[in-house]
Write a protein that holds these residues in place. Structure first.
Motif, PDB file in Angstrom:
ATOM      1  N   ASN A 289       0.079   2.742  -5.389  1.00 44.78           N
ATOM      2  CA  ASN A 289      -0.779   3.915  -5.521  1.00 44.78           C
ATOM      3  C   ASN A 289      -2.208   3.422  -5.533  1.00 44.78           C
ATOM      4  N   VAL A 290      -2.714   3.277  -4.312  1.00 43.54           N
ATOM      5  CA  VAL A 290      -4.053   2.694  -4.237  1.00 43.54           C
ATOM      6  C   VAL A 290      -5.084   3.640  -4.790  1.00 43.54           C
ATOM      7  N   ASP A 291      -4.937   4.853  -4.383  1.00 37.99           N
ATOM      8  CA  ASP A 291      -5.980   5.800  -4.801  1.00 37.99           C
ATOM      9  C   ASP A 291      -5.922   6.103  -6.273  1.00 37.99           C
TER      10      ASP A 291
ATOM     11  N   ILE B 171       0.833  -1.213   0.000  1.00 38.74           N
ATOM     12  CA  ILE B 171       0.000   0.000   0.000  1.00 38.74           C
ATOM     13  C   ILE B 171       0.858   1.250   0.000  1.00 38.74           C
ATOM     14  N   SER B 172       1.885   1.159   0.804  1.00 33.96           N
ATOM     15  CA  SER B 172       2.687   2.380   0.917  1.00 33.96           C
ATOM     16  C   SER B 172       3.470   2.642  -0.350  1.00 33.96           C
TER      17      SER B 172
ATOM     18  N   GLN C 163     -14.373   4.076  -4.636  1.00 31.33           N
ATOM     19  CA  GLN C 163     -13.308   4.798  -5.324  1.00 31.33           C
ATOM     20  C   GLN C 163     -13.568   4.856  -6.821  1.00 31.33           C
TER      21      GLN C 163
ATOM     22  N   GLN D 199      -9.293   8.556   2.307  1.00 28.51           N
ATOM     23  CA  GLN D 199      -8.525   7.807   1.301  1.00 28.51           C
ATOM     24  C   GLN D 199      -8.905   6.346   1.329  1.00 28.51           C
ATOM     25  N   THR D 200      -8.918   5.836   0.166  1.00 28.69           N
ATOM     26  CA  THR D 200      -9.187   4.386   0.098  1.00 28.69           C
ATOM     27  C   THR D 200      -8.108   3.588   0.813  1.00 28.69           C
ATOM     28  N   GLU D 201      -6.922   4.104   0.807  1.00 32.10           N
ATOM     29  CA  GLU D 201      -5.823   3.386   1.462  1.00 32.10           C
ATOM     30  C   GLU D 201      -6.122   3.139   2.916  1.00 32.10           C
TER      31      GLU D 201
ATOM     32  N   ILE E  54      -8.293   0.305   3.271  1.00 30.41           N
ATOM     33  CA  ILE E  54      -7.614  -0.954   2.968  1.00 30.41           C
ATOM     34  C   ILE E  54      -6.754  -1.399   4.136  1.00 30.41           C
ATOM     35  N   ILE E  55      -6.120  -0.413   4.756  1.00 28.64           N
ATOM     36  CA  ILE E  55      -5.287  -0.768   5.899  1.00 28.64           C
ATOM     37  C   ILE E  55      -6.148  -1.332   7.006  1.00 28.64           C
TER      38      ILE E  55
END
Lengths: 823, 457, 100
Positions: free
Chosen positions: B114-116, B110-111, C52, C3-5, C8-9
């Motif tokens: 580029n999920v978004d 994830i880090s 998203q 954020q979608t992230e 997800i986390i």
């Protein structure tokens, strides 16, 4: 009348039927019935022969070729070889038929009494009839192959009859069967010779027929007949027949082969020579005449456009016809040596005495042994054209006569003496054929048949009497004992001594005990020795006259040799025969059995008397001209001087009658009488056997070596044993040992059996069990092992499974996110 | 602010999950899980999925967890378990390790990723065709098939050479939605050809993006004047509860038209006219105009003109009155596209005609209605299958929990003779062996399904 | 919007927690609950992505997931009930009959 010749096939058929009946039904019939069948068959055969004789007499002695019905047509047809079942009715064959069947009938009657009580009575008569059938076929054949059928058939019957008592105990049966085998083998060697001769004949001439239809045998005789003939005997023929020939000229039943003999004199004879025939249409003898008349490169028309000359093509070799003739005659001689007991194949005849006496006397005295002589007489053209061959034939015959006579000097068995005497007399006949005295040979054959049969039957009677005396001596009153040869030795085991009723040393002084036997025996001896006026004188003298003519007048060496040596042989004949008379009948009895011997019954003595009478009269059938009163005019009983020769003239192409030599005749008789006298001096007066049981000649030192050779039968049998039999046996044993030890034991057992087992066990254990099973089982074990290892992952605990799952999930997630993590 | 909310709820969810895991009491664990579910439902709401949030609460928290609690009570599992075997000592360690590995890997992904910014996969675009060109007055005789087709205004539409729509005719249907032609995003060449032939007559190049909705209108009066215009259906209207209307001028000969609200009451002899739309030029479309449903009956399309002219009452003749259109209702929250075209009158003239097309537009995301519609149109089959699955599950549950050995309450009578099985009795009396077909009557054992020893964790 | 992230986390953490719960807990019912937790985390991720991208497909899928989860829970609990009626023990470690 001409149709009468058509009954010729019956002469073979009747005894064949009789044999068949006795074979199949005989064992179930009574002895009397069996003997009646057999004797009737034989008698009918004689009747047919007589009818044929009448027919010929009415037909100017012209030959007839008869095709038997039902088997009309060719028997063998291969390429150019055509052989058919043709019978020949001509004077020669009818002569043989007549006398063979006559003697045969008498023997049948004799056997009826002799074989009484035998277990295989019917078999014996069947054999006798079968023998007669084959003999008739032999003499009536028109070609070599059919004759050969009869030739082998009589050989077979001789084997069967010699070995008839093969089942006697204590070795006697083996003796009989060995004798039979010896006869068969010796005959077989002779048969080989005949076969080779037949092949050569076919190669040379392309045919095996004696004479083809319409062929004239003796051109001279026929021409004389046609012209009316200067010979008085022929004129008698003409006179009697002129009136009776009107209805001739019709065709025979089977019109294919017109009987050429159905012609009358002059105008009725269709052909008087063979000039109208092409070579192809003539039999072997006619072809021989023509071919031998050719020059070096001449050729004559064979027929159908083919030309033939003197050169005979055999494969890739070519021979002159004279050479072929020599070979043919020599091979035929080999056959004669086998069948008619000449050197070197005569050794079977003395052993053939092991058979029953009727068989001995019939076959081996009168009929079978004459077949060879008949064949030689039939092949007179061959002998005529081949000097070399006929010389050799003469030598063989003379040698046989001497050898036979010599050995007979040293024998003690009464029948052995007669057997070797037969050999000697056959030598006479063959020698006669060799020098070209064909009618003489036939004449001697006929007379010999009579007196030899007489002598044999007389010896049978003597033996019978000896046995009677033996029984009488020992109080054994068993009746019905006939002499069965050596069997008595075995059946009398309880006697302390071995008694041989056939041994002449045991006999002596039987003239008073058995007078009829004695006097008939003496007549037979005189006849055999050639004492005037008995039969043997005329016949033997004929031969010697021929030898004189051929040797001294014509100057041929063979004739000279024949003359001298045959006279010597005749002397020996007289000597040993008188020796026999002295030993058996004169003097004192040397054994108790002889002291008590008695005469045989009428069934046996009657034929003796008949034969004795015949032995006297039969000589007059062929009285030579110039004898005058010494023939008592008895020749007219039979149709005049040399009526037999006249009878035979039309069947023998190279016909020849010698002139009567009175000097020779007288000289011969004196020599014979002298020999008898010497014999009586040596053996007479009780000196026949000296104190030590030895023969006087044996005892005397100067003659002992010669005599012992004669006693040992000149070691002929020993030599054959050593040279042929033993090596053969050894080779056979060697091969048998090889077969058994090596092939069977080693090869089969070791190699095949063990090898196969080894191979099988190899394939089954290492290969099949080891490799194949190992592979398959190994696979299974591998799977099981792997499964065993892998199944340990199945613990059954949920949590462990969950851990595995989660582990997998983590791995997958990491792998999928790896690009993202990196990038 | 939103993020704070998210963080709080998220933390609560995590804490509840952890508490569920470490709680000794099974009932406590269930309750903590319910808390977790509620947090997740709230998060759904934040993600604009109201429907799902409600479903979550109703099904998950309401049904599933209740079932859990039932079973816990049934099995008596609330008590702590016995010590149990210690054979899996290694398991917590490994589990911890694996979980950490998972977290770290995903976190790294994830880090670094580029999920978004992930682009959704392209979705199909929609294209619909509207035939707004009136049939020609004169139809030539003896013309070829193509010419005849052109004259009768029958067209086939070929998309990139392949026939997509055949026999497109001038229709005057109103208020009916058509099916869209679904095309994947890309560049297309639309070819109008006379029906039956493949001779291109009019072509249009079109670029379609993902989830584009396009209306292709064929308009014009004369043969030469036939034009193909593509309209993007996205009227750009925000989410609201009001209907929107847009007008497309396809009337050949009218340079401008205008949508006005003709109000009936007379004031000062002036008809109150309220312009609704701007003047729309020929071949163009107006913007989306929010419209009050109450004025549906007084909407009128007039010829174009200035506002002043309108205000002065000097307006052109009315072209179309909305209340003449049957079945038209502006009650629903929809968007409409009105296409002004004409049809041949008997005298050969052109009468105005209004073709209504409902704007498919952007369905409201997360709208339950939208979800429902999609469920029962596109995903009908999976829905049915899942229903079947549920049915099977129901039956399975019944079967699994069925107790076969429902023994009757042992009567006192039978209790006495329970020591001797019936089979033996019968066999001794009748002398025959009845065999094992007669079921043995066992002594009652664990009729209640068993009170297992306290088992827990 | 968030954020979608983040979502997800969060989903990831919940999933990990659920996985650990599956592995650690011995009570099968608790294991089941941990499984539900995992499912929920997946649902969360789905919805986040759906939002998203603007598709509602994610939501529809979540709908199905929930339904199937319900069915699964029913069947699973029935299984547990049936099993532990015979075993009289609610320790999944006692279930290892199907071991190789």
């Amino acid at each position: 009348m001409q149709n009468l010749a058509l009954i010729a096939p019956l002469i073979v058929l009747i005894p064949a039927i009789g044999a068949f009946i006795n074979f199949t039904l005989g064992p179930r019939l009574s002895e009397r019935f069996v003997s009646i069948i057999g004797t009737t068959a034989s008698g009918l055969t004689f009747g047919v022969a007589a009818l044929l004789l009448v027919y010929l007499h009415n037909n100017f002695y012209q030959p007839v070729i008869v095709n038997p019905p039902l088997i009309n047509g060719t028997w063998i047809s291969i390429g150019t070889l055509e052989i058919s079942w043709q019978l020949r009715v001509d004077t020669l064959s009818v002569t043989m038929m007549f006398f063979a069947s006559l003697v045969g009938t008498l023997i049948h009657i004799y056997s009826a009494g002799y074989m009484h009580g035998d277990a295989r009575y019917a078999r014996f008569f069947a054999y006798l009839n079968m023998f007669l059938a084959f003999m008739m076929l032999l003499v009536s054949a028109n070609n070599f192959v059919v004759m050969f059928v009869g030739w082998e058939g009589v050989g077979l019957c001789s084997y069967l009859l010699i070995g008839f008592w093969w089942d006697r105990s204590r070795g006697a049966g083996w003796r009989n069967s060995n004798a039979a085998r010896k006869a068969m083998i010796a005959n077989r060697v002779g048969d080989f010779g005949v076969m080779i001769a037949m092949f050569l004949i076919f190669w040379t001439f392309g045919t095996l027929d004696f004479y083809k239809p319409n062929e004239v045998v003796n051109v001279n005789a026929v021409q004389r007949l046609a012209e009316g003939g200067a010979d008085d005997s022929h004129s008698s023929l003409l006179l009697t027949s002129t009136a009776a020939q009107e209805d001739h000229g019709e065709e025979a039943a089977d019109g294919e082969h017109a009987e050429e003999g159905s012609h009358g004199p002059a105008a009725h004879l269709e052909y008087t020579n063979n000039d109208h025939l092409a070579l192809r249409q003539m039999g072997v003898f006619g072809q021989t005449d023509r071919l031998m008349a050719l020059g070096e490169d001449e050729t004559i028309d064979f027929g159908l456009g083919e030309m033939r000359g003197r050169t005979i093509q055999v494969g890739q070799y070519s021979f002159d016809i004279s050479l072929m003739l020599v070979l043919i005659v020599l091979f035929l001689l080999l056959g004669v040596a086998g069948k008619s007991a000449q050197i070197p194949l005569f050794v079977w005849l003395p052993d053939a005495m092991a058979g029953p006496t009727p068989a001995s006397s019939l076959i081996h005295a009168a009929t079978m042994v004459t077949a060879g002589v008949y064949m030689m007489v039939r092949s007179n053209v061959f002998l005529y054209h081949s000097d070399v061959a006929s010389f050799i034939v003469t030598l063989v015959g003379v040698g046989t006569a001497l050898v036979g006579g010599f050995i007979a000097l040293g024998q003690f068995d009464i029948k052995r003496v007669l057997a070797y005497s037969t050999v000697s007399q056959l030598g006479f006949m063959v020698a006669a054929v060799g020098i070209g005295a064909y009618p003489a040979a036939m004449f001697h054959m006929i007379t010999h048949a009579f007196f030899k049969a007489l002598l044999f039957m007389g010896s049978g009677s003597v033996i019978h009497g000896m046995e009677h005396g033996h029984h009488h001596l020992h109080g054994d009153h068993k009746d019905g004992h006939d002499d069965h040869g050596d069997d008595h030795h075995d059946e009398k085991a309880h006697h302390e001594e071995e008694f041989d009723p056939q041994d002449m040393r045991n006999m002596g002084g039987l003239r008073h005990k058995m007078p009829v036997t004695y006097w008939t025996y003496v007549i037979g001896t005189f006849a055999l020795a050639g004492i005037w006026p008995f039969a043997g004188f005329w016949s033997k003298d004929e031969i010697l006259a021929d030898a004189w003519e051929v040797g001294l007048i014509r100057g041929e060496l063979k004739g000279f040799i024949a003359l001298v040596l045959l006279i010597a042989a005749a002397a020996m004949t007289a000597f040993y025969m008188w020796r026999q008379i002295e030993m058996v009948f004169h003097g004192k009895a040397r054994h108790e059995a002889a002291k008590h011997a008695s005469e045989s019954n009428w069934m046996m003595t009657l034929p003796l008397i008949i034969l004795a009478v015949s032995s006297f009269f039969v000589g007059f059938i062929n009285v030579p001209s110039g004898v005058g009163i010494f023939s008592f005019g008895l020749e007219n009983m039979f149709g005049g001087l040399h009526s037999l020769a006249d009878f035979l003239e039309f069947s023998i192409a190279k016909f020849h009658i010698p002139a009567f030599q009175p000097v020779l005749a007288i000289m011969t008789m004196i020599i014979g009488v002298t020999a008898m006298f010497i014999a009586s001096r040596i053996y007479g007066g009780g000196r026949a056997v000296n104190k030590a049981g030895k023969d006087p000649l044996e005892a005397d030192a100067s003659t002992a070596p010669i005599w012992s050779i004669a006693n040992a039968r000149m070691y002929w049998d020993n030599i054959y044993e050593r040279v042929f039999v033993q090596p053969f046996t050894r080779v056979a044993e060697g091969i048998a040992a090889f077969d058994w030890n090596i092939l069977h034991d080693y090869f089969h057992d070791t190699i095949l059996y063990k090898g196969f087992n080894a191979l099988g066990s190899f394939l089954s254990r290492p290969v099949d069990l080891g490799i194949i099973d190992g592979a398959v089982n190994g696979m299974g074990r591998l799977v099981r092992g792997t499964a065993g290892l892998l199944r340990q992952a199945q613990t059954g605990y949920v949590r462990v499974y969950a851990v595995m799952l989660f582990l997998g999930v983590v791995v997958v997630v990491v792998l999928m996110l790896l690009p993202m993590i990196r990038g | 602010m939103e993020f704070l909310l998210f963080a709080g709820i998220g933390s609560l969810a995590i804490i509840a999950a952890v508490a569920m895991l470490i709680s000794d009491n099974a009932v406590y664990s269930a309750l903590f899980l319910i808390v977790n579910f509620l947090c997740v439902a709230f998060l759904y709401l934040m993600l604009e999925a109201p429907f799902l949030a409600m479903v979550q609460i109703a099904v998950y928290a309401g049904a599933i967890m209740v079932l859990f609690l039932f079973v816990i009570m049934l099995l008596g599992a609330e008590k702590t378990a016995s010590k149990g075997n210690r054979s899996f000592r290694w398991l917590p360690g490994i589990a911890m390790g694996l979980a950490l590995a998972f977290v770290f890997s995903v976190g790294a992904a994830i880090s670094s990723g580029n999920v978004d910014g992930q682009e959704p996969p392209p979705q199909d675009a929609f294209v619909r065709f509207v035939h707004a060109a009136p049939v020609r007055a004169d139809i030539p005789e003896g013309a070829s098939e193509a010419q005849l087709a052109i004259a009768e205004r029958r067209f086939d539409v070929l998309v990139n050479g392949t026939l997509a729509v055949s026999g497109l005719e001038f229709n005057d249907q109103r208020g009916v939605n058509e099916r869209y032609l679904r095309l994947s995003p890309g560049e297309y060449t639309l070819t109008f050809s006379p029906a039956g032939t493949e001779v291109p007559f009019k072509t249009l190049a079109l670029t379609l993006d993902s989830r584009d909705s396009t209306t292709v209108i064929l308009h014009g009066e004369s043969d030469a004047g036939l034009t193909v215009t593509a309209l993007d259906d996205d009227l750009g209207i925000p989410q609201s509860d009001r209907a929107h209307v847009a007008v497309f001028n396809a009337l050949d000969g009218q340079d401008e038209v205008r949508l006005i609200n003709l109000v009936s009451p007379l004031v000062d002899d002036w008809r109150q006219v309220i312009p609704v739309s701007e003047p729309v030029a020929y071949g163009t479309r107006s913007a989306a105009i929010p419209v009050d449903p109450s004025i549906a009956g007084s909407l009128v399309v007039i010829e174009g003109g200035s506002e002043t002219a309108v205000l002065e009452g000097n307006f052109r003749p009315v072209l179309v009155r909305f209340n003449n259109i049957p079945g038209l209702s502006l009650d629903r929250q929809q968007s409409f596209l009105y296409i002004l075209t004409g049809q041949r009158a008997l005298n050969g003239g052109l009468e105005p005609l209004l073709i209504t097309r409902e704007d498919p537009g952007a369905l409201a995301y997360g709208d339950p209605a939208a979800v429902g519609i999609r469920l029962f149109t596109e995903y009908v089959l999976p829905v049915q299958l899942v229903a079947l699955l549920l049915l099977a599950a129901m039956i399975g549950v019944i079967v699994l929990t069925l107790r076969k050995d429902i023994e009757p309450k042992p009567s006192r009578l039978m209790r006495r003779k329970v020591s001797r099985p019936l089979t033996a009795v019968i066999s001794t009396q009748t002398g025959s062996d009845l065999g094992p077909s007669v079921p043995q009557i066992e002594a009652p054992k664990s009729a209640s399904g068993g009170q297992p020893e306290p088992a827990g964790d | 919007m968030v954020q979608t992230e983040a979502f997800i986390i969060l989903s990831m953490i919940l999933f990990a927690l659920g996985a650990m719960g599956v592995l650690i807990r011995r009570n099968p019912i608790l294991v089941f609950m941990a499984v539900e937790l995992m499912l929920n985390s997946a649902n969360l991720a789905l919805v986040a992505f759906a939002r998203q991208w603007g598709h509602s497909d994610g939501q529809i899928f979540v709908f199905f997931v929930i339904t199937v989860a319900a069915a699964e829970v029913a069947v699973g609990l029935a299984l547990i009930v049936a099993i532990f009626r015979t075993k009289q023990s609610i320790n999944i470690d006692d279930l290892h009959l199907m071991e190789g």
